[in-house]
Design a protein around this motif. Structure first.
Motif, PDB file in Angstrom:
ATOM      1  N   MET A   1      -4.287   5.555  -3.910  1.00 20.65           N
ATOM      2  CA  MET A   1      -3.877   4.189  -4.182  1.00 20.65           C
ATOM      3  C   MET A   1      -4.760   3.532  -5.441  1.00 20.65           C
ATOM      4  O   MET A   1      -4.185   2.757  -6.302  1.00 20.65           O
ATOM      5  CB  MET A   1      -4.099   3.491  -2.829  1.00 20.65           C
ATOM      6  CG  MET A   1      -3.130   3.927  -1.797  1.00 20.65           C
ATOM      7  SD  MET A   1      -2.672   2.959  -0.259  1.00 20.65           S
ATOM      8  CE  MET A   1      -4.463   2.523   0.131  1.00 20.65           C
TER       9      MET A   1
ATOM     10  N   GLN B   1      -6.791   6.983  -0.141  1.00 17.17           N
ATOM     11  CA  GLN B   1      -7.327   5.865  -0.670  1.00 17.17           C
ATOM     12  C   GLN B   1      -7.452   6.251  -2.391  1.00 17.17           C
ATOM     13  O   GLN B   1      -7.098   5.262  -2.949  1.00 17.17           O
ATOM     14  CB  GLN B   1      -8.764   5.687  -0.185  1.00 17.17           C
ATOM     15  CG  GLN B   1      -8.800   5.272   1.347  1.00 17.17           C
ATOM     16  CD  GLN B   1      -9.980   5.197   1.986  1.00 17.17           C
ATOM     17  OE1 GLN B   1     -11.156   5.882   1.640  1.00 17.17           O
ATOM     18  NE2 GLN B   1     -10.230   4.244   3.057  1.00 17.17           N
TER      19      GLN B   1
ATOM     20  N   ASN C   1       0.885  -1.337  -0.146  1.00 18.05           N
ATOM     21  CA  ASN C   1       0.047   0.076  -0.030  1.00 18.05           C
ATOM     22  C   ASN C   1       0.691   1.210   0.009  1.00 18.05           C
ATOM     23  O   ASN C   1       0.510   2.115  -0.628  1.00 18.05           O
ATOM     24  CB  ASN C   1      -0.940   0.061   1.282  1.00 18.05           C
ATOM     25  CG  ASN C   1      -2.081  -1.055   0.999  1.00 18.05           C
ATOM     26  OD1 ASN C   1      -2.489  -1.144  -0.119  1.00 18.05           O
ATOM     27  ND2 ASN C   1      -2.666  -1.480   2.161  1.00 18.05           N
TER      28      ASN C   1
END
Length: 119
Positions: A59, A56, A32
């Motif tokens: 990613m 988020q 991540n």
């Protein structure tokens, strides 16, 4: 045969992690963290403090970008804030978590080799 491929993937992955540590001054702790770095790179706005939702989103940008190398996603456009948006153009294979991680790692290695010049 598959076992050897897994060993090669892990060896290449560990070399990439060391390269990224040298580049950014901090060792990415997991997949991540590497995806986050790719997302920041693809966004192109430089280093800044991102909130949880933006992290988020970064990613997600990274996953779409690296999987676009195999034709799963294509860039759909850039919004008014400079954020890229992707669309799925080919169904993703149904993998278990370990296989998904391997797929992402292979594409991340390809991304850094082709897009950034790190191998």
């Amino acid at each position: 045969m598959v076992y050897q491929k897994d060993l090669t993937l892990e060896k290449d992955w560990n070399r990439l992690i060391k390269g990224l540590e040298n580049l950014v001054g901090k060792k990415p702790k997991d997949l991540n963290a590497v995806l986050f770095l790719i997302g920041v790179q693809e966004l192109g706005l430089g280093a800044k403090n991102f909130d949880k939702e933006e992290k988020q989103d970064l990613m997600h940008i990274a996953v779409c970008k690296v999987l676009s190398l195999s034709g799963y996603y294509e860039l759909d456009g850039i919004d008014e804030n400079g954020w890229p948006h992707w669309k799925l153009i080919k169904a993703l294979p149904h993998f278990d978590l370990l296989e998904q991680e391997k797929l992402l790692k292979m594409h991340i290695l390809e991304y850094f080799e082709k897009e950034i010049g790190i191998d």
